[in-house]
Design an enzyme around this catalytic site. Sequence first.
Site, PDB file in Angstrom:
ATOM      1  N   CYS A  86       0.840  -1.196   0.000  1.00 22.71           N
ATOM      2  CA  CYS A  86       0.000   0.000   0.000  1.00 22.71           C
ATOM      3  C   CYS A  86       0.879   1.252   0.000  1.00 22.71           C
ATOM      4  O   CYS A  86       1.665   1.447  -0.920  1.00 22.71           O
ATOM      5  CB  CYS A  86      -0.995  -0.048   1.150  1.00 22.71           C
ATOM      6  N   HIS A 189      -3.721  -5.004  -0.595  1.00 27.22           N
ATOM      7  CA  HIS A 189      -3.304  -5.612   0.671  1.00 27.22           C
ATOM      8  C   HIS A 189      -3.303  -7.130   0.520  1.00 27.22           C
ATOM      9  O   HIS A 189      -4.369  -7.746   0.530  1.00 27.22           O
ATOM     10  CB  HIS A 189      -4.256  -5.203   1.802  1.00 27.22           C
ATOM     11  N   GLU A 191      -2.558  -9.346   2.656  1.00 19.50           N
ATOM     12  CA  GLU A 191      -3.071  -9.981   3.867  1.00 19.50           C
ATOM     13  C   GLU A 191      -4.592  -9.950   3.930  1.00 19.50           C
ATOM     14  O   GLU A 191      -5.193 -10.673   4.744  1.00 19.50           O
ATOM     15  CB  GLU A 191      -2.467  -9.323   5.108  1.00 19.50           C
TER      16      GLU A 191
END
Length: 209
Positions: A86, A189, A191
């Site tokens: 990011c 992202h 994750e």
Amino acid sequence: MRVALVDYDSGNLHSAEKAFQLMGREIGAEVQVTSDPDIAARADRIVLPGDGAFPACRTALGEVDGMAEALREAVLDRGVPFMGICVGMQMLATTGHEYRPTAGLDWIGGEVQAIAAPGLKVPHMGWNDLVIDNPHPVLDGISTGDHAYFVHSWQFCVADPAHLLAHVDYGGPVTAVVGRDNIIGTQFHPEKSQDIGLRLIANFLRWKP
């Protein structure tokens, strides 16, 4: 293998830590969230997350005594594999233009510009289809059409098209993944991107530039 997730008060690192721990388990990776430049410098993999505005993140990173220097020495001088996530990816650029021109790390040439998406909501938030532009080992098993999760209003416009690894379509092309040499960056992202994000993390941990 030692993996350092750099903590410079850029947001909650809990989900990123858990995702890297999950994918690192099979290869015995030790994942540590750290603001200690010495720990980052000794790591075998370095991850720089980031949430918020470019100038604030860049200032915060610079205020961690010795961290910017440790990252530069490890990544640029010794070739330690590095991932920016990011705003951590955006800071790889030469300059960011959010609020005011702010110098980035300048590890990948380019500018961070506002997303221009006439008729669409900004921030660009939610799931979007990746388009692979240049193959890369960290993208192994990830194909055009796979979904990733984004939350951002600014994008990294690379100077060299060879450094654009993937984009999405949001009122026009929007950068999703950049990379060169031992450096990779994702606007989305990983994750929070379920199977695709976990695959990318696993590829990064196994990557040997």
